[in-house]
Design a protein around this motif. Structure first.
Motif, mmCIF file in Angstrom:
data_model
loop_
_atom_site.group_PDB
_atom_site.id
_atom_site.type_symbol
_atom_site.label_atom_id
_atom_site.label_comp_id
_atom_site.label_asym_id
_atom_site.label_seq_id
_atom_site.Cartn_x
_atom_site.Cartn_y
_atom_site.Cartn_z
ATOM 1 N N VAL A 12 -31.810 -64.866 65.924
ATOM 2 C CA VAL A 12 -31.569 -64.796 67.286
ATOM 3 C C VAL A 12 -32.604 -63.744 68.016
ATOM 4 O O VAL A 12 -32.220 -62.496 67.872
ATOM 5 C CB VAL A 12 -30.242 -64.697 67.558
ATOM 6 C CG1 VAL A 12 -29.803 -64.865 69.166
ATOM 7 C CG2 VAL A 12 -29.508 -65.767 66.858
ATOM 8 N N ASN A 14 -33.511 -62.855 71.821
ATOM 9 C CA ASN A 14 -33.038 -62.951 73.412
ATOM 10 C C ASN A 14 -32.216 -64.033 73.784
ATOM 11 O O ASN A 14 -32.133 -64.713 74.707
ATOM 12 C CB ASN A 14 -34.403 -62.985 74.108
ATOM 13 C CG ASN A 14 -35.218 -61.738 74.277
ATOM 14 O OD1 ASN A 14 -34.683 -60.561 74.122
ATOM 15 N ND2 ASN A 14 -36.430 -62.084 74.129
ATOM 16 N N GLY A 15 -31.121 -64.272 72.720
ATOM 17 C CA GLY A 15 -30.265 -65.189 73.005
ATOM 18 C C GLY A 15 -30.556 -66.580 72.646
ATOM 19 O O GLY A 15 -29.985 -67.666 72.819
ATOM 20 N N ILE A 16 -31.765 -66.644 72.054
ATOM 21 C CA ILE A 16 -32.447 -67.995 71.661
ATOM 22 C C ILE A 16 -32.431 -68.035 70.225
ATOM 23 O O ILE A 16 -33.011 -67.033 69.341
ATOM 24 C CB ILE A 16 -33.858 -68.147 72.090
ATOM 25 C CG1 ILE A 16 -33.616 -68.469 73.576
ATOM 26 C CG2 ILE A 16 -34.311 -69.590 71.752
ATOM 27 C CD1 ILE A 16 -35.197 -68.330 74.288
ATOM 28 N N GLY A 17 -31.703 -69.044 69.484
ATOM 29 C CA GLY A 17 -31.897 -69.136 68.049
ATOM 30 C C GLY A 17 -33.104 -69.887 67.440
ATOM 31 O O GLY A 17 -33.583 -70.699 68.015
ATOM 32 N N GLN A 27 -37.679 -73.742 66.456
ATOM 33 C CA GLN A 27 -36.878 -73.924 67.420
ATOM 34 C C GLN A 27 -36.194 -75.269 67.555
ATOM 35 O O GLN A 27 -37.040 -76.374 67.630
ATOM 36 C CB GLN A 27 -37.468 -73.303 68.904
ATOM 37 C CG GLN A 27 -36.313 -73.142 69.819
ATOM 38 C CD GLN A 27 -36.783 -72.653 71.293
ATOM 39 O OE1 GLN A 27 -38.006 -72.676 71.477
ATOM 40 N NE2 GLN A 27 -36.111 -72.150 72.107
#
Length: 44
Positions: A12, A14-17, A27
């Motif tokens: 993860v 910056n809050g993106i998996g 992604q």
């Protein structure tokens, strides 16, 4: 890509998996109810 290689880890940033695999970064993107994995550049 609908399935990932078995050697992936979830990262993860910056809050993106992301899925980090030996052959690149992926992604998840949702197309309706189906998850597809898109090749992306490594996050910073």
């Amino acid at each position: 890509m609908y399935t990932l290689p078995v050697d992936c880890s979830t990262i993860v940033v910056n809050g993106i998996g992301y899925q980090q695999c030996s052959n690149g970064w992926y992604q998840p993107r949702y197309v309706g109810t189906t998850v597809q994995y898109v090749v992306v550049d490594p996050p910073r």
